[in-house]
Design a protein around this motif. Structure first.
Motif, mmCIF file in Angstrom:
data_model
loop_
_atom_site.group_PDB
_atom_site.id
_atom_site.type_symbol
_atom_site.label_atom_id
_atom_site.label_comp_id
_atom_site.label_asym_id
_atom_site.label_seq_id
_atom_site.Cartn_x
_atom_site.Cartn_y
_atom_site.Cartn_z
ATOM 1 N N LEU A 1 -1.488 10.078 -0.034
ATOM 2 C CA LEU A 1 -1.921 10.958 1.055
ATOM 3 C C LEU A 1 -1.152 12.273 1.033
ATOM 4 O O LEU A 1 -1.671 13.314 1.407
ATOM 5 N N VAL A 2 0.087 12.228 0.580
ATOM 6 C CA VAL A 2 0.918 13.426 0.547
ATOM 7 C C VAL A 2 0.760 14.188 -0.764
ATOM 8 O O VAL A 2 0.574 15.406 -0.774
ATOM 9 N N PHE A 3 0.819 13.484 -1.877
ATOM 10 C CA PHE A 3 0.898 14.138 -3.184
ATOM 11 C C PHE A 3 -0.416 14.234 -3.951
ATOM 12 O O PHE A 3 -0.547 15.086 -4.826
ATOM 13 N N ASN A 4 -1.359 13.365 -3.715
ATOM 14 C CA ASN A 4 -2.537 13.291 -4.576
ATOM 15 C C ASN A 4 -3.786 12.977 -3.756
ATOM 16 O O ASN A 4 -4.453 11.983 -3.968
ATOM 17 N N ARG A 5 -4.107 13.851 -2.808
ATOM 18 C CA ARG A 5 -5.212 13.595 -1.871
ATOM 19 C C ARG A 5 -6.570 13.433 -2.541
ATOM 20 O O ARG A 5 -7.401 12.679 -2.056
ATOM 21 N N LYS A 6 -6.809 14.126 -3.642
ATOM 22 C CA LYS A 6 -8.134 14.060 -4.271
ATOM 23 C C LYS A 6 -8.454 12.661 -4.779
ATOM 24 O O LYS A 6 -9.610 12.270 -4.809
ATOM 25 N N LEU B 1 1.865 3.619 -8.487
ATOM 26 C CA LEU B 1 2.844 4.473 -7.809
ATOM 27 C C LEU B 1 3.062 5.770 -8.590
ATOM 28 O O LEU B 1 3.100 6.858 -8.003
ATOM 29 N N VAL B 2 3.162 5.675 -9.902
ATOM 30 C CA VAL B 2 3.303 6.876 -10.734
ATOM 31 C C VAL B 2 2.055 7.743 -10.617
ATOM 32 O O VAL B 2 2.145 8.975 -10.545
ATOM 33 N N TRP B 3 0.886 7.118 -10.597
ATOM 34 C CA TRP B 3 -0.362 7.851 -10.439
ATOM 35 C C TRP B 3 -0.380 8.597 -9.101
ATOM 36 O O TRP B 3 -0.774 9.756 -9.015
ATOM 37 N N ALA B 4 0.084 7.935 -8.058
ATOM 38 C CA ALA B 4 0.103 8.562 -6.733
ATOM 39 C C ALA B 4 1.084 9.731 -6.693
ATOM 40 O O ALA B 4 0.837 10.734 -6.033
ATOM 41 N N PHE C 1 0.803 -1.214 0.000
ATOM 42 C CA PHE C 1 0.000 0.000 0.000
ATOM 43 C C PHE C 1 0.845 1.277 0.000
ATOM 44 O O PHE C 1 0.335 2.352 0.327
ATOM 45 N N LEU C 2 2.110 1.183 -0.373
ATOM 46 C CA LEU C 2 2.980 2.352 -0.455
ATOM 47 C C LEU C 2 2.432 3.429 -1.391
ATOM 48 O O LEU C 2 2.470 4.614 -1.041
ATOM 49 N N PRO C 3 1.875 3.094 -2.565
ATOM 50 C CA PRO C 3 1.292 4.150 -3.397
ATOM 51 C C PRO C 3 0.166 4.913 -2.694
ATOM 52 O O PRO C 3 0.041 6.126 -2.858
ATOM 53 N N ALA C 4 -0.630 4.223 -1.899
ATOM 54 C CA ALA C 4 -1.712 4.900 -1.170
ATOM 55 C C ALA C 4 -1.146 5.839 -0.117
ATOM 56 O O ALA C 4 -1.665 6.946 0.081
ATOM 57 N N ALA D 1 -3.307 -4.353 -7.705
ATOM 58 C CA ALA D 1 -2.032 -3.981 -8.323
ATOM 59 C C ALA D 1 -0.849 -4.593 -7.602
ATOM 60 O O ALA D 1 0.220 -4.741 -8.190
ATOM 61 N N GLY D 2 -1.012 -4.964 -6.356
ATOM 62 C CA GLY D 2 0.084 -5.576 -5.620
ATOM 63 C C GLY D 2 0.481 -6.932 -6.164
ATOM 64 O O GLY D 2 1.553 -7.444 -5.860
ATOM 65 N N LEU D 3 -0.359 -7.522 -6.987
ATOM 66 C CA LEU D 3 -0.056 -8.825 -7.571
ATOM 67 C C LEU D 3 0.830 -8.712 -8.806
ATOM 68 O O LEU D 3 1.323 -9.714 -9.302
ATOM 69 N N SER D 4 1.012 -7.510 -9.320
ATOM 70 C CA SER D 4 1.818 -7.300 -10.513
ATOM 71 C C SER D 4 2.711 -6.083 -10.303
ATOM 72 O O SER D 4 2.221 -4.998 -9.973
ATOM 73 N N PHE D 5 4.006 -6.252 -10.505
ATOM 74 C CA PHE D 5 4.923 -5.128 -10.334
ATOM 75 C C PHE D 5 4.662 -4.025 -11.357
ATOM 76 O O PHE D 5 4.845 -2.852 -11.064
ATOM 77 N N ILE D 6 4.207 -4.400 -12.546
ATOM 78 C CA ILE D 6 3.928 -3.395 -13.578
ATOM 79 C C ILE D 6 2.736 -2.539 -13.167
ATOM 80 O O ILE D 6 2.790 -1.315 -13.223
ATOM 81 N N LEU D 7 1.661 -3.170 -12.736
ATOM 82 C CA LEU D 7 0.487 -2.415 -12.285
ATOM 83 C C LEU D 7 0.797 -1.618 -11.028
ATOM 84 O O LEU D 7 0.363 -0.473 -10.885
ATOM 85 N N TRP D 8 1.561 -2.204 -10.110
ATOM 86 C CA TRP D 8 1.928 -1.513 -8.886
ATOM 87 C C TRP D 8 2.755 -0.273 -9.212
ATOM 88 O O TRP D 8 2.554 0.784 -8.624
ATOM 89 N N GLY D 9 3.649 -0.394 -10.167
ATOM 90 C CA GLY D 9 4.443 0.758 -10.598
ATOM 91 C C GLY D 9 3.573 1.837 -11.218
ATOM 92 O O GLY D 9 3.802 3.031 -11.011
ATOM 93 N N GLY D 10 2.563 1.424 -11.980
ATOM 94 C CA GLY D 10 1.635 2.394 -12.561
ATOM 95 C C GLY D 10 0.845 3.140 -11.505
ATOM 96 O O GLY D 10 0.649 4.354 -11.596
#
Length: 86
Positions: free
Chosen positions: A35-40, A63-66, A28-31, A52-61
């Motif tokens: 909280l800091v960068f993209n609260r909306k 993370l970029v979104w966050a 849950f690191l992207p979440a 997304a935690g099941l796939s590094f590619i989705l998790w990375g996406g």
């Protein structure tokens, strides 16, 4: 697999709890970053972290979104303005 079996069969419950907590925090690191960068969009990013935690590619996406929130541009603009004044 033997390593995992050895950890799970041991009576070192502190290590097991630490590993489980570390995995949950990493998952849950992207979440947390949202909280800091993209609260909306925090709620959506939190929900997206679950599969997304099941796939590094989705998790990375996710993370970029966050990281792509308004705060990044705000801090970048602030840094640029400070650099210009120096």
């Amino acid at each position: 697999m033997e390593f995992i079996d050895k950890i799970l069969m041991s009576e070192n419950y502190g290590l097991i709890a630490f590993v489980i907590i570390a995995v949950i925090i990493f998952w849950f690191l992207p979440a947390l970053i949202a909280l800091v960068f993209n609260r909306k969009q925090f709620k959506y990013i939190l929900l997206a972290c679950i599969p997304a935690g099941l796939s590094f590619i989705l998790w990375g996406g996710v993370l970029v979104w966050a990281l792509g929130g308004k705060a990044v541009s705000k801090y970048a603009d602030k840094a640029c303005s400070e650099a210009k004044t120096q």
